[in-house]
Design a protein around this motif. Structure first.
Motif, PDB file in Angstrom:
ATOM      1  N   LEU A   1       0.019  -4.222 -10.143  1.00 24.68           N
ATOM      2  CA  LEU A   1      -0.236  -3.139 -11.091  1.00 24.68           C
ATOM      3  C   LEU A   1      -0.433  -3.671 -12.502  1.00 24.68           C
ATOM      4  CD1 LEU A   1       2.296  -0.533  -9.685  1.00 24.68           C
ATOM      5  CD2 LEU A   1      -0.144  -0.105 -10.029  1.00 24.68           C
TER       6      LEU A   1
ATOM      7  N   GLU B   1       4.257  -4.487  -8.179  1.00 28.72           N
ATOM      8  CA  GLU B   1       4.353  -4.328  -9.633  1.00 28.72           C
ATOM      9  C   GLU B   1       3.525  -5.393 -10.354  1.00 28.72           C
ATOM     10  OE1 GLU B   1       5.493  -2.139 -11.692  1.00 28.72           O
ATOM     11  OE2 GLU B   1       6.222  -0.784 -10.142  1.00 28.72           O
TER      12      GLU B   1
ATOM     13  N   ARG C   1      -3.400   2.114  -7.943  1.00 25.98           N
ATOM     14  CA  ARG C   1      -2.892   3.375  -7.364  1.00 25.98           C
ATOM     15  C   ARG C   1      -4.050   4.339  -7.092  1.00 25.98           C
ATOM     16  NH1 ARG C   1       2.667   3.625  -7.494  1.00 25.98           N
ATOM     17  NH2 ARG C   1       3.727   2.505  -9.173  1.00 25.98           N
TER      18      ARG C   1
ATOM     19  N   TYR D   1       3.833   1.486  -1.232  1.00 28.03           N
ATOM     20  CA  TYR D   1       4.405   1.591  -2.578  1.00 28.03           C
ATOM     21  C   TYR D   1       3.400   2.199  -3.557  1.00 28.03           C
ATOM     22  CZ  TYR D   1       6.651   0.150  -6.958  1.00 28.03           C
ATOM     23  OH  TYR D   1       7.232   0.132  -8.210  1.00 28.03           O
ATOM     24  N   PHE D   2       2.152   1.760  -3.488  1.00 23.73           N
ATOM     25  CA  PHE D   2       1.118   2.311  -4.367  1.00 23.73           C
ATOM     26  C   PHE D   2       0.937   3.814  -4.146  1.00 23.73           C
ATOM     27  CE2 PHE D   2      -0.931  -2.117  -4.017  1.00 23.73           C
ATOM     28  CZ  PHE D   2      -0.252  -2.568  -5.137  1.00 23.73           C
ATOM     29  N   LEU D   3       1.146   4.258  -2.900  1.00 24.60           N
ATOM     30  CA  LEU D   3       1.002   5.678  -2.572  1.00 24.60           C
ATOM     31  C   LEU D   3       2.261   6.486  -2.894  1.00 24.60           C
ATOM     32  CD1 LEU D   3      -0.854   5.429   0.863  1.00 24.60           C
ATOM     33  CD2 LEU D   3      -1.822   6.259  -1.294  1.00 24.60           C
ATOM     34  N   GLY D   4       3.301   5.808  -3.390  1.00 24.06           N
ATOM     35  CA  GLY D   4       4.537   6.504  -3.717  1.00 24.06           C
ATOM     36  C   GLY D   4       5.492   6.629  -2.556  1.00 24.06           C
TER      37      GLY D   4
ATOM     38  N   ALA E   1      -5.789   3.156  -3.922  1.00 23.46           N
ATOM     39  CA  ALA E   1      -5.061   3.511  -2.700  1.00 23.46           C
ATOM     40  C   ALA E   1      -5.218   4.988  -2.366  1.00 23.46           C
ATOM     41  CB  ALA E   1      -3.585   3.145  -2.853  1.00 23.46           C
ATOM     42  N   ARG E   2      -5.064   5.857  -3.357  1.00 22.12           N
ATOM     43  CA  ARG E   2      -5.175   7.300  -3.102  1.00 22.12           C
ATOM     44  C   ARG E   2      -6.592   7.668  -2.676  1.00 22.12           C
ATOM     45  NH1 ARG E   2      -1.925   7.733  -7.870  1.00 22.12           N
ATOM     46  NH2 ARG E   2      -3.788   8.218  -9.093  1.00 22.12           N
TER      47      ARG E   2
ATOM     48  N   TYR F   1       0.842  -1.202   0.000  1.00 23.24           N
ATOM     49  CA  TYR F   1       0.000   0.000   0.000  1.00 23.24           C
ATOM     50  C   TYR F   1       0.875   1.249   0.000  1.00 23.24           C
ATOM     51  CZ  TYR F   1      -3.948   2.971   1.568  1.00 23.24           C
ATOM     52  OH  TYR F   1      -4.918   3.934   1.690  1.00 23.24           O
TER      53      TYR F   1
END
Length: 270
Positions: A40, A37, A47, A21-24, A50-51, A19
């Motif tokens: 994705l 990955e 992504r 990672y998905f949020l950066g 998650a956001r 999670y």
């Protein structure tokens, strides 16, 4: 392992670090990134999911502080990502108190970021498993921070689909000792939007990535999510896709429901 050193289990993917990672975020490891990955590839909109879930948490927290809630129990906290729940609540009501709960050792390693409270409020962190609600309620950190004779909002954001066992009983156990005027707020993954023509079974393929990497996950229908709120009074509009929950005046195309694929709701304990 030396005494006091935390085993982060970096070779095994974890839902909280995926999670992140998905949020950066940066608090993830090769196993998490590899799994993320692959996720994705199966469902590129993860992504967005998650956001949108983070924004739902902020939206709900602002709503609850507007209802006079000044105590929060946030279970399945995840890796700190500003703004955290206490920052949202204390911006409105500086005296707000928040107890965070998670069982991921990397969250414990970063818990100090969750403990920077306003002078008027207070935050605490409990290292515990959501599958053991009795242990959460008995934690000394919770007892020292929250007054259960006064209303508390329990926040379960994108959590229960990862929790094994009788999740309905878990929720009942958490809510039973809380005072009238308390709230339950949650979001939960669903595959009910997987029948669209553009990407049929996309969310199901994403969830299979978690299962294949040893992370159990159980999507639920709108009716199954509604069961978590039995005995409580749902706040309008009830169980809804999270980006449509009390989003008056904001238009979302129907395709966005598929991208998000999370139901959310808030309910009051009378």
């Amino acid at each position: 392992m030396p005494d006091g050193q935390i085993d982060l289990r970096t070779g095994v993917p974890h839902s909280a670090r995926m999670y992140d990672y998905f949020l950066g975020g940066k608090d993830n490891y090769e196993a998490d990134r590899d799994a993320a990955e692959q996720a994705l590839q199966q469902f590129p909109a993860v992504r967005v999911t998650a956001r949108t879930n983070r924004e739902f948490m902020r939206h709900v927290t602002r709503y609850l502080t507007g209802q006079g809630i000044r105590q929060f129990l946030d279970i399945g906290t995840g890796i700190p990502t500003a703004p955290n729940l206490h920052q949202v609540a204390q911006e409105v009501a500086p005296e707000s108190r928040v107890v965070y709960v998670d069982n991921d050792p990397i969250v414990l390693a970063h818990a100090r970021a969750l403990l920077v409270s306003t002078r008027e409020g207070r935050t605490a962190y409990v290292q515990a498993d959501a599958a053991d609600p009795a242990a959460i309620l008995a934690a000394p950190e919770l007892d020292a921070t929250l007054d259960l004779s006064r209303p508390v909002a329990v926040s379960l954001m994108a959590l229960l689909h990862f929790v094994p066992g009788d999740v309905y009983e878990i929720v009942r156990t958490l809510m039973e000792p809380l005072a009238p005027g308390s709230y339950l707020a949650m979001s939960h993954v669903t595959t009910e939007f997987d029948d669209g023509p553009d990407d049929p079974d996309g969310m199901a393929r994403l969830l299979q990535v978690y299962v294949d990497r040893g992370i159990p996950v159980q999507p639920r229908t709108r009716a199954e999510v509604a069961r978590f709120f039995d005995g409580l009074e749902l706040v309008e509009p009830g169980v809804e896709v999270i980006h449509r929950w009390r989003s008056e005046g904001i238009e979302h195309p129907p395709s966005h429901d598929k991208q998000v694929s999370l139901y959310g709701a808030v309910a009051l304990k009378r």
